[in-house]
Design an enzyme around this catalytic site. Structure first.
Site, PDB file in Angstrom:
ATOM      1  N   GLY A  11      -3.740  -4.191   6.569  1.00 41.26           N
ATOM      2  CA  GLY A  11      -2.722  -3.872   7.573  1.00 41.26           C
ATOM      3  C   GLY A  11      -2.923  -2.474   8.108  1.00 41.26           C
ATOM      4  O   GLY A  11      -3.689  -1.672   7.554  1.00 41.26           O
TER       5      GLY A  11
ATOM      6  N   ASP B 140     -13.445  -1.786   3.800  1.00 41.54           N
ATOM      7  CA  ASP B 140     -12.450  -1.846   4.870  1.00 41.54           C
ATOM      8  C   ASP B 140     -13.115  -1.280   6.130  1.00 41.54           C
ATOM      9  O   ASP B 140     -13.706  -2.027   6.926  1.00 41.54           O
ATOM     10  CB  ASP B 140     -11.204  -1.043   4.435  1.00 41.54           C
ATOM     11  CG  ASP B 140     -10.139  -0.887   5.511  1.00 41.54           C
ATOM     12  OD1 ASP B 140     -10.384  -1.265   6.671  1.00 41.54           O
ATOM     13  OD2 ASP B 140      -9.042  -0.369   5.210  1.00 41.54           O
TER      14      ASP B 140
ATOM     15  N   LEU C 187       0.025  -0.746   9.224  1.00 48.15           N
ATOM     16  CA  LEU C 187       1.442  -0.423   9.426  1.00 48.15           C
ATOM     17  C   LEU C 187       1.928  -0.950  10.779  1.00 48.15           C
ATOM     18  O   LEU C 187       2.657  -0.267  11.506  1.00 48.15           O
ATOM     19  CB  LEU C 187       1.666   1.091   9.329  1.00 48.15           C
ATOM     20  CG  LEU C 187       1.264   1.745   8.003  1.00 48.15           C
ATOM     21  CD1 LEU C 187       1.301   3.269   8.131  1.00 48.15           C
ATOM     22  CD2 LEU C 187       2.187   1.307   6.870  1.00 48.15           C
TER      23      LEU C 187
ATOM     24  N   LYS D 251      -1.285  -1.001  -4.304  1.00 54.08           N
ATOM     25  CA  LYS D 251      -2.481  -0.221  -3.943  1.00 54.08           C
ATOM     26  C   LYS D 251      -2.095   1.241  -3.794  1.00 54.08           C
ATOM     27  O   LYS D 251      -1.115   1.570  -3.140  1.00 54.08           O
ATOM     28  CB  LYS D 251      -3.037  -0.807  -2.647  1.00 54.08           C
ATOM     29  CG  LYS D 251      -3.872   0.092  -1.762  1.00 54.08           C
ATOM     30  CD  LYS D 251      -4.538  -0.764  -0.671  1.00 54.08           C
ATOM     31  CE  LYS D 251      -4.655  -0.021   0.648  1.00 54.08           C
ATOM     32  NZ  LYS D 251      -5.170  -0.884   1.739  1.00 54.08           N
ATOM     33  N   LEU D 252      -2.881   2.106  -4.440  1.00 56.00           N
ATOM     34  CA  LEU D 252      -2.629   3.546  -4.374  1.00 56.00           C
ATOM     35  C   LEU D 252      -3.706   4.209  -3.527  1.00 56.00           C
ATOM     36  O   LEU D 252      -4.880   3.867  -3.624  1.00 56.00           O
ATOM     37  CB  LEU D 252      -2.685   4.157  -5.784  1.00 56.00           C
ATOM     38  CG  LEU D 252      -1.774   3.543  -6.841  1.00 56.00           C
ATOM     39  CD1 LEU D 252      -2.053   4.197  -8.200  1.00 56.00           C
ATOM     40  CD2 LEU D 252      -0.303   3.737  -6.448  1.00 56.00           C
ATOM     41  N   LYS D 253      -3.309   5.172  -2.721  1.00 51.57           N
ATOM     42  CA  LYS D 253      -4.272   5.951  -1.948  1.00 51.57           C
ATOM     43  C   LYS D 253      -4.792   7.090  -2.829  1.00 51.57           C
ATOM     44  O   LYS D 253      -3.993   7.790  -3.481  1.00 51.57           O
ATOM     45  CB  LYS D 253      -3.588   6.523  -0.703  1.00 51.57           C
ATOM     46  CG  LYS D 253      -3.128   5.454   0.286  1.00 51.57           C
ATOM     47  CD  LYS D 253      -4.319   4.788   0.974  1.00 51.57           C
ATOM     48  CE  LYS D 253      -3.857   3.913   2.133  1.00 51.57           C
ATOM     49  NZ  LYS D 253      -4.997   3.306   2.852  1.00 51.57           N
TER      50      LYS D 253
ATOM     51  N   SER E 274       0.857  -1.183   0.000  1.00 54.61           N
ATOM     52  CA  SER E 274       0.000   0.000   0.000  1.00 54.61           C
ATOM     53  C   SER E 274       0.896   1.237   0.000  1.00 54.61           C
ATOM     54  O   SER E 274       1.671   1.435   0.935  1.00 54.61           O
ATOM     55  CB  SER E 274      -0.881  -0.034   1.262  1.00 54.61           C
ATOM     56  OG  SER E 274      -1.574   1.181   1.415  1.00 54.61           O
TER      57      SER E 274
ATOM     58  N   LYS F  65      -9.184  -6.907   8.688  1.00 52.60           N
ATOM     59  CA  LYS F  65      -8.167  -6.456   9.637  1.00 52.60           C
ATOM     60  C   LYS F  65      -8.585  -6.977  10.992  1.00 52.60           C
ATOM     61  O   LYS F  65      -9.690  -6.670  11.464  1.00 52.60           O
ATOM     62  CB  LYS F  65      -8.073  -4.922   9.665  1.00 52.60           C
ATOM     63  CG  LYS F  65      -7.477  -4.313   8.415  1.00 52.60           C
ATOM     64  CD  LYS F  65      -7.353  -2.808   8.532  1.00 52.60           C
ATOM     65  CE  LYS F  65      -6.860  -2.209   7.216  1.00 52.60           C
ATOM     66  NZ  LYS F  65      -6.951  -0.741   7.214  1.00 52.60           N
TER      67      LYS F  65
ATOM     68  N   ASP G 191      -7.415   2.837  -2.793  1.00 47.77           N
ATOM     69  CA  ASP G 191      -8.075   2.919  -1.488  1.00 47.77           C
ATOM     70  C   ASP G 191      -8.363   4.389  -1.203  1.00 47.77           C
ATOM     71  O   ASP G 191      -7.448   5.210  -1.100  1.00 47.77           O
ATOM     72  CB  ASP G 191      -7.150   2.334  -0.408  1.00 47.77           C
ATOM     73  CG  ASP G 191      -7.822   2.265   0.961  1.00 47.77           C
ATOM     74  OD1 ASP G 191      -8.990   2.692   1.087  1.00 47.77           O
ATOM     75  OD2 ASP G 191      -7.164   1.769   1.902  1.00 47.77           O
TER      76      ASP G 191
ATOM     77  N   GLU H  95     -11.275   0.229  -2.858  1.00 49.16           N
ATOM     78  CA  GLU H  95     -11.448   0.008  -1.418  1.00 49.16           C
ATOM     79  C   GLU H  95     -12.080   1.242  -0.765  1.00 49.16           C
ATOM     80  O   GLU H  95     -11.592   2.367  -0.923  1.00 49.16           O
ATOM     81  CB  GLU H  95     -10.057  -0.274  -0.830  1.00 49.16           C
ATOM     82  CG  GLU H  95     -10.049  -0.735   0.608  1.00 49.16           C
ATOM     83  CD  GLU H  95      -8.618  -1.066   1.084  1.00 49.16           C
ATOM     84  OE1 GLU H  95      -7.737  -1.348   0.242  1.00 49.16           O
ATOM     85  OE2 GLU H  95      -8.393  -1.031   2.299  1.00 49.16           O
TER      86      GLU H  95
HETATM   87  O1  OSB Z   1      -6.918   1.811   4.789  1.00 52.63           O
HETATM   88  O2  OSB Z   1      -5.770   0.065   4.553  1.00 52.63           O
HETATM   89  C1  OSB Z   1      -5.913   1.180   5.057  1.00 52.63           C
HETATM   90  C2  OSB Z   1      -2.778   2.072   7.035  1.00 52.63           C
HETATM   91  C3  OSB Z   1      -3.338   2.656   8.157  1.00 52.63           C
HETATM   92  C4  OSB Z   1      -4.703   2.784   8.232  1.00 52.63           C
HETATM   93  C5  OSB Z   1      -5.518   2.325   7.194  1.00 52.63           C
HETATM   94  C6  OSB Z   1      -4.965   1.721   6.083  1.00 52.63           C
HETATM   95  C7  OSB Z   1      -3.563   1.624   5.986  1.00 52.63           C
HETATM   96  C8  OSB Z   1      -2.874   1.095   4.824  1.00 52.63           C
HETATM   97  C9  OSB Z   1      -1.480   0.554   5.006  1.00 52.63           C
HETATM   98  O3  OSB Z   1      -3.322   1.134   3.707  1.00 52.63           O
HETATM   99  C10 OSB Z   1      -1.460  -0.911   5.118  1.00 52.63           C
HETATM  100  C11 OSB Z   1      -0.120  -1.451   5.628  1.00 52.63           C
HETATM  101  O4  OSB Z   1       0.881  -1.329   4.914  1.00 52.63           O
HETATM  102  O5  OSB Z   1      -0.071  -1.991   6.758  1.00 52.63           O
HETATM  103 MG    MG Z   2      -8.142   0.624   3.536  1.00 47.94          MG
END
Ligand code: OSB
Ligand code: MG
Length: 367
Positions: free
Chosen positions: A289, A237, A291, A160-162, A135, A261, A187, A212
């Site tokens: 995840g 999510d 992080l 995955k791109l934010k 991500s 999660k 996402d 997402e």
């Molecule tokens: O939306 O998936 C998410 C990190 C923190 C809170 C929400 C998200 C995320 C990530 C990172 O996208 C996922 C990771 O590398 O653990």
């Molecule tokens: Mg997410």
């Protein structure tokens, strides 16, 4: 199991680079690391709630309070026959899945270590390695394209791109120009509304594996509407906070892909129930995840060995996020494949000197 002691540690660990999403930009991780001690054996769990509720509603001080004054005392007083009971027992304290999960996961880990088996064995996970994606936080377009190139070169199975309004079509055009065929997802972390349907339709053109959580962080109704308006699959999510919520979302066709999660859904037992549901309905799942440090990351890896986790998850190499982790094992993927840490429980051991260095508060709760 009788539990002798529950230790809570507040841990502050800097990220190698800030992680920017549509909801915040974070410089580091603030985690509650939970240790349970039972007859000389320890188990570990990680609380992934943040100091402020930008992702879901839980926050660090609230979780600490409930762990110290509700869940840990209950666990110390009553113990448990099996860790699968705890979620139901703690249901009288409403919500707060992340706080519950931190302690429940520590009990699962301790239980597996006492039996001397890897946690995945208790979960029915036969795999000893799992495919993973990555991500990527937001940066500039050239930096993102370069970042995608680096992760593709490293063999990650999915990128995955934010995204957020104004940071979507142009970004995707640039990435797709260089990488027309990679498995790509986005996402939005709830940044859009149904008024943005034209943009979301434009995103249909990029052949994404799924989108997402485009809409509100607790919504199912509008996601179900959106699902009829665009072609790209929807993955939820934030909205999915329990097995019942997942069942409802699937029943009303608010999503066709499930991001699991463990903290958001309330613990390992909830993940098992969601897994059973998704497998029975042929709904693809993947492991998200937050992080996590090595404590939470190792748990994610074990969970993702269950057969229903069919898409690559976000459980990428720890070294992408941290210069130094609080566990001794290096949780590193090679060519997009993450090996499951070997040994009993989650298979990780704490790097105690470093853990002490990054611990800012400790509380030990005893029977
Ligand atoms: O939306 O998936 C998410 C990190 C923190 C809170 C929400 C998200 C995320 C990530 C990172 O996208 C996922 C990771 O590398 O653990
Ligand atoms: Mg997410």
């Amino acid at each position: 199991m009788r539990i002798d002691e529950v230790e809570l540690r507040l841990v502050e660990l800097p990220y190698r680079t800030p992680f920017k999403t549509s909801f915040s930009s974070e410089e580091g991780k603030v985690a509650i690391i939970v240790t349970v001690r039972s007859q000389g054996v320890e188990g570990y769990g990680e609380g992934t709630m943040d100091p402020f509720p930008f992702y879901r509603e839980e926050c660090t001080v609230g979780a600490w309070h409930l762990l110290q004054h509700a869940f840990a005392p209950d666990l110390l007083q009553h113990g448990c026959e099996h860790p699968s009971e705890l979620g139901a027992r703690w249901a009288r304290w409403r919500g707060n899945p992340m706080a519950k999960s931190a302690l429940e996961a520590a009990v699962w880990d301790c239980y597996a270590r006492q039996l001397g088996v890897p946690l995945r064995t208790l979960l029915g996970g036969d795999r000893t390695e799992i495919p993973v994606g990555a991500s990527l936080g937001m940066s500039s377009i050239p930096e993102t394209v370069e970042n995608v190139a680096r992760h593709v070169a490293q063999g990650y199975k999915r990128v995955k791109l934010k995204i957020e309004p104004g940071w979507d079509v142009e970004l995707l055009s640039a990435v797709r120009a260089d990488f027309p065929d990679i498995e790509l997802t986005v996402d939005a972390n709830s940044a859009y509304t149904l008024a943005d349907v034209d943009t979301l339709r434009a995103i249909d053109e990029f052949g994404l594996h799924y989108i997402e959580q485009p809409l509100h962080w607790d919504d199912m109704v509008e996601h179900a509407q959106l699902a009829t308006m665009i072609r790209t699959e929807l993955c939820l999510d934030e909205t999915l906070t329990s097995p019942v919520r997942v069942r409802d979302a699937l029943d009303m066709k608010a999503c066709s892909v499930v991001n699991v999660k463990v903290a958001r859904v309330g613990g390992v037992q909830s993940v098992r129930e969601i897994h059973e549901l998704c497998v029975s309905r042929n709904v693809p799942m993947w492991c998200g995840g937050m992080l996590e440090t090595g404590v939470g990351r190792s748990l994610n890896i074990h969970l993702a060995t269950m057969p229903g986790f069919v898409f690559p998850g976000d459980t990428a190499s720890a070294s992408r996020t941290y210069a130094r982790d609080i566990v001794e094992q290096r949780l590193e993927a090679t060519n997009g494949i993450m090996p499951v840490p070997e040994g009993a429980g989650t298979g990780v051991t704490l790097d105690r000197p470093f853990l002490d260095e990054v611990t800012t508060k400790t509380e030990v709760v005893r029977a």
